[in-house]
Design a protein around this motif. Structure first.
Motif, PDB file in Angstrom:
ATOM      1  N   ILE A 170      17.073  57.324 146.474  1.00  0.00           N
ATOM      2  CA  ILE A 170      17.658  57.211 145.144  1.00  0.00           C
ATOM      3  C   ILE A 170      18.285  58.547 144.814  1.00  0.00           C
ATOM      4  O   ILE A 170      17.601  59.564 144.766  1.00  0.00           O
ATOM      5  CB  ILE A 170      16.599  56.802 144.102  1.00  0.00           C
ATOM      6  N   TYR A 171      19.589  58.545 144.671  1.00  0.00           N
ATOM      7  CA  TYR A 171      20.302  59.802 144.452  1.00  0.00           C
ATOM      8  C   TYR A 171      20.713  59.879 142.989  1.00  0.00           C
ATOM      9  O   TYR A 171      21.359  58.976 142.466  1.00  0.00           O
ATOM     10  CB  TYR A 171      21.517  59.877 145.378  1.00  0.00           C
ATOM     11  N   THR A 172      20.315  60.967 142.326  1.00  0.00           N
ATOM     12  CA  THR A 172      20.537  61.010 140.874  1.00  0.00           C
ATOM     13  C   THR A 172      21.690  61.936 140.476  1.00  0.00           C
ATOM     14  O   THR A 172      21.955  62.101 139.293  1.00  0.00           O
ATOM     15  CB  THR A 172      19.260  61.466 140.129  1.00  0.00           C
ATOM     16  N   GLY A 173      22.352  62.549 141.477  1.00  0.00           N
ATOM     17  CA  GLY A 173      23.527  63.346 141.140  1.00  0.00           C
ATOM     18  C   GLY A 173      23.204  64.745 140.641  1.00  0.00           C
ATOM     19  O   GLY A 173      22.045  65.164 140.588  1.00  0.00           O
ATOM     20  N   ILE A 174      24.250  65.442 140.229  1.00  0.00           N
ATOM     21  CA  ILE A 174      24.105  66.850 139.866  1.00  0.00           C
ATOM     22  C   ILE A 174      23.783  67.030 138.384  1.00  0.00           C
ATOM     23  O   ILE A 174      23.943  66.116 137.582  1.00  0.00           O
ATOM     24  CB  ILE A 174      25.395  67.640 140.204  1.00  0.00           C
ATOM     25  N   ARG A 175      23.316  68.232 138.067  1.00  0.00           N
ATOM     26  CA  ARG A 175      23.100  68.688 136.681  1.00  0.00           C
ATOM     27  C   ARG A 175      22.140  67.793 135.895  1.00  0.00           C
ATOM     28  O   ARG A 175      22.439  67.325 134.803  1.00  0.00           O
ATOM     29  CB  ARG A 175      24.431  68.807 135.939  1.00  0.00           C
ATOM     30  N   ARG A 176      20.989  67.544 136.473  1.00  0.00           N
ATOM     31  CA  ARG A 176      19.971  66.776 135.755  1.00  0.00           C
ATOM     32  C   ARG A 176      18.893  67.728 135.246  1.00  0.00           C
ATOM     33  O   ARG A 176      18.657  68.780 135.846  1.00  0.00           O
ATOM     34  CB  ARG A 176      19.294  65.750 136.660  1.00  0.00           C
ATOM     35  N   THR A 177      18.235  67.321 134.193  1.00  0.00           N
ATOM     36  CA  THR A 177      17.099  68.109 133.728  1.00  0.00           C
ATOM     37  C   THR A 177      15.852  67.694 134.510  1.00  0.00           C
ATOM     38  O   THR A 177      15.811  66.611 135.101  1.00  0.00           O
ATOM     39  CB  THR A 177      16.824  67.878 132.228  1.00  0.00           C
ATOM     40  N   ALA A 178      14.852  68.577 134.485  1.00  0.00           N
ATOM     41  CA  ALA A 178      13.595  68.275 135.167  1.00  0.00           C
ATOM     42  C   ALA A 178      12.986  66.994 134.599  1.00  0.00           C
ATOM     43  O   ALA A 178      12.458  66.165 135.339  1.00  0.00           O
ATOM     44  CB  ALA A 178      12.630  69.447 135.012  1.00  0.00           C
ATOM     45  N   ALA A 179      13.101  66.826 133.283  1.00  0.00           N
ATOM     46  CA  ALA A 179      12.527  65.637 132.643  1.00  0.00           C
ATOM     47  C   ALA A 179      13.229  64.366 133.118  1.00  0.00           C
ATOM     48  O   ALA A 179      12.584  63.351 133.397  1.00  0.00           O
ATOM     49  CB  ALA A 179      12.630  65.766 131.123  1.00  0.00           C
ATOM     50  N   GLU A 180      14.564  64.411 133.237  1.00  0.00           N
ATOM     51  CA  GLU A 180      15.308  63.233 133.702  1.00  0.00           C
ATOM     52  C   GLU A 180      14.912  62.857 135.124  1.00  0.00           C
ATOM     53  O   GLU A 180      14.725  61.680 135.441  1.00  0.00           O
ATOM     54  CB  GLU A 180      16.818  63.507 133.648  1.00  0.00           C
ATOM     55  N   ILE A 181      14.772  63.877 135.968  1.00  0.00           N
ATOM     56  CA  ILE A 181      14.400  63.609 137.358  1.00  0.00           C
ATOM     57  C   ILE A 181      12.992  63.006 137.422  1.00  0.00           C
ATOM     58  O   ILE A 181      12.758  62.016 138.110  1.00  0.00           O
ATOM     59  CB  ILE A 181      14.502  64.903 138.200  1.00  0.00           C
ATOM     60  N   ALA A 182      12.069  63.566 136.649  1.00  0.00           N
ATOM     61  CA  ALA A 182      10.692  63.069 136.676  1.00  0.00           C
ATOM     62  C   ALA A 182      10.617  61.636 136.140  1.00  0.00           C
ATOM     63  O   ALA A 182       9.965  60.775 136.734  1.00  0.00           O
ATOM     64  CB  ALA A 182       9.788  63.991 135.857  1.00  0.00           C
ATOM     65  N   ALA A 183      11.315  61.372 135.039  1.00  0.00           N
ATOM     66  CA  ALA A 183      11.283  60.020 134.456  1.00  0.00           C
ATOM     67  C   ALA A 183      11.857  59.003 135.437  1.00  0.00           C
ATOM     68  O   ALA A 183      11.339  57.894 135.574  1.00  0.00           O
ATOM     69  CB  ALA A 183      12.065  60.002 133.141  1.00  0.00           C
ATOM     70  N   THR A 184      12.928  59.390 136.131  1.00  0.00           N
ATOM     71  CA  THR A 184      13.539  58.493 137.111  1.00  0.00           C
ATOM     72  C   THR A 184      12.586  58.241 138.280  1.00  0.00           C
ATOM     73  O   THR A 184      12.432  57.105 138.734  1.00  0.00           O
ATOM     74  CB  THR A 184      14.856  59.096 137.629  1.00  0.00           C
ATOM     75  N   ALA A 185      11.930  59.300 138.750  1.00  0.00           N
ATOM     76  CA  ALA A 185      11.001  59.154 139.872  1.00  0.00           C
ATOM     77  C   ALA A 185       9.883  58.169 139.526  1.00  0.00           C
ATOM     78  O   ALA A 185       9.478  57.353 140.344  1.00  0.00           O
ATOM     79  CB  ALA A 185      10.413  60.514 140.243  1.00  0.00           C
ATOM     80  N   ILE A 186       9.417  58.225 138.279  1.00  0.00           N
ATOM     81  CA  ILE A 186       8.353  57.315 137.835  1.00  0.00           C
ATOM     82  C   ILE A 186       8.868  55.877 137.783  1.00  0.00           C
ATOM     83  O   ILE A 186       8.243  54.956 138.313  1.00  0.00           O
ATOM     84  CB  ILE A 186       7.852  57.729 136.427  1.00  0.00           C
ATOM     85  N   GLN A 187      10.033  55.690 137.146  1.00  0.00           N
ATOM     86  CA  GLN A 187      10.593  54.339 137.034  1.00  0.00           C
ATOM     87  C   GLN A 187      10.827  53.713 138.400  1.00  0.00           C
ATOM     88  O   GLN A 187      10.581  52.535 138.608  1.00  0.00           O
ATOM     89  CB  GLN A 187      11.939  54.391 136.297  1.00  0.00           C
ATOM     90  N   GLU A 188      11.322  54.527 139.308  1.00  0.00           N
ATOM     91  CA  GLU A 188      11.686  53.996 140.622  1.00  0.00           C
ATOM     92  C   GLU A 188      10.485  53.927 141.560  1.00  0.00           C
ATOM     93  O   GLU A 188      10.618  53.460 142.689  1.00  0.00           O
ATOM     94  CB  GLU A 188      12.790  54.851 141.242  1.00  0.00           C
TER      95      GLU A 188
END
Lengths: 144, 312
Positions: free
Chosen positions: A41-59
């Protein structure tokens, strides 16, 4: 019910926290992992730590890989770990790569990073680390 | 018997815990022990209430961007939204790059936008079964509208689209003329045709072509079926959603939704039959190599298989 025999693919998230927009390394790793049978799952550039963590949980990923080339890894990588923890994802291993000076590697490992890769790390070694991390990150039920 | 784990997951689903939703979907996607427990205990009323939208179209038409724009509008209406974003698995390595999320990251911190990326995993139709289960899990976890997004090429993608109550086909100027679209066969299953990137040259002509194709459908209910959007600018999404909602009410009234759900469940059931049987037949075939005609051999295998069932 008869369970399938084959191993189900590991799911990993590859993300770039912070403001640096150089994603060649992250995309290289994403492709290398795909070619080894990972679902990336590739989330692209310029993400916040919170966005990455929330995505990791959802996925429901088995591991998270972070890339940073801007020098902000000492702040951003541990921040992802702490964001994962506040969301109940303390069991998800986090790996990091990028332009990381030798003296920072130990600091990051102590901060809870599972592995750190630098520009010289061979792709096979990176894939091996991800495989090991996923095996660990997988909880009892989601894979057979 | 429900295990402690599946009980925990079910409690988590009801409290809309993102970790539980993610894990429950993994459990069904990987067909684990908890899967049956979870699926049999889901809230059927919540599932019936949800509206499932299928978004398909060629790569690059703007499906993910349109999905993101629709999420924004739906969130302004306080709707809880689920998204199942499907990308193909590599037929060689079995791996996949699931990149639809990039366009949806604006909603990453919104607890009421539940996104799940799924790879086709090279199964003939198996994905249909796991995507169907995933959308029921999302529905049980309170999602009122669920969007399934997939590239509209190939049979398995077509199957996924059949899970939807309403199907949108997204096109953009420069993807070929109306004959290309007719060839794809997707126009027949699509309820709406969205001409995205409609600020680009050629959009007007494409709309006129599509209007022609959709003329029959439009006459029935007076709902516009060909709509223009510029998803990246959030233009046209409100009109699109209004048309979708009107159609949804119309469907509900005519019993079309019920009928489509029924067909979708049949398709999923067939999928599960295949999923469960496939490994057993592969095993049986690997035991003895034969040069017989495949059709004859297949019948023999089924015959042998049903004999083993009687033994059990």
């Amino acid at each position: 019910m008869a369970e399938q025999e084959q191993q189900t693919p590991y799911r990993v998230l590859i993300g770039k926290p912070g403001l640096d927009g150089h994603d060649r390394g992250a995309k290289f790793i994403a492709r290398a992992l795909r070619d080894e049978g990972f679902e990336v799952i590739y989330t692209g550039i310029r993400r916040t730590a919170a966005e990455i963590a929330a995505t990791a949980i959802q996925e429901d990923v088995d591991a998270v890989g972070l890339s940073s080339l801007s020098g902000a890894h000492l702040r951003l990588f541990p921040e992802v770990i702490s964001e994962l923890r506040t969301r109940g994802g303390e069991d998800i291993p986090v790996l990091g790569g990028g332009v990381i000076p030798d003296e920072d590697i130990q600091l990051l490992l102590e901060a809870g990073l599972d592995a750190i890769f630098t520009p010289g790390t061979p792709a096979e070694a990176i894939i091996h680390s991800f495989t090991e991390a996923c095996r660990k990150g997988t909880d009892g039920d989601s894979k057979k | 018997m429900a295990t402690a784990r599946s009980k925990d997951l079910l409690t988590g689903l009801l409290s809309r815990d993102p970790r539980a939703i993610g894990r429950a979907i993994s459990a069904v996607e990987n067909n684990t022990e908890s899967a049956a427990d979870i699926l049999s205990a889901l809230d059927q009323k919540a599932i019936d209430r949800t509206l499932v939208l299928g978004i398909t179209g060629p790569p690059g038409a703007g499906k993910s961007t349109l999905t993101s724009a629709m999420i924004r509008t739906l969130r302004e209406e306080q709707k809880r939204v689920g998204i199942i974003a499907v990308d193909p698995s590599s037929p060689i390595s079995g791996g996949a790059i699931l990149g639809d999320r990039i366009r949806m990251m604006d909603h990453a911190l919104d607890q009421d936008v539940v996104v799940r990326s799924m790879a086709t995993r090279g199964r003939l139709g198996g994905l249909c079964a796991s995507a169907g289960a995933a959308l029921r899990i999302m529905a049980a976890a309170g999602c009122e509208i669920i969007i399934i997004e997939t590239v509209g090429v190939g049979q398995s993608e077509m199957d996924i689209v059949r899970l939807a109550d309403i199907t949108l086909m997204v096109l953009a100027p420069g993807f070929g003329d109306d004959i290309q679209a007719m060839k794809a066969g997707l126009l027949e299953v699509a309820d709406f045709l969205v001409v995205n990137k409609s600020d680009l040259p050629g959009a007007e002509a494409l709309c006129m072509d599509m209007d022609q194709v959709f003329r029959d459908k439009r006459e029935n209910d007076g709902i516009p079926r060909v709509l223009q959007t510029v998803a990246s600018e959030n233009q046209g999404t409100l009109q699109l959603l209004t048309a979708i909602k009107t159609f949804a009410r119309h469907m509900e009234g005519e019993g079309i939704k019920k009928e489509r759900r029924h067909k979708a469940l049949d398709a999923e059931t067939l999928d599960w039959v295949m999923e469960i049987l496939r490994p057993r037949f592969i095993e049986a075939m690997s035991k003895k190599a034969e040069k017989k005609d495949p059709r004859i051999r297949a019948k023999e295998l089924i015959h042998e298989f049903s004999a083993t069932l009687n033994d059990e």
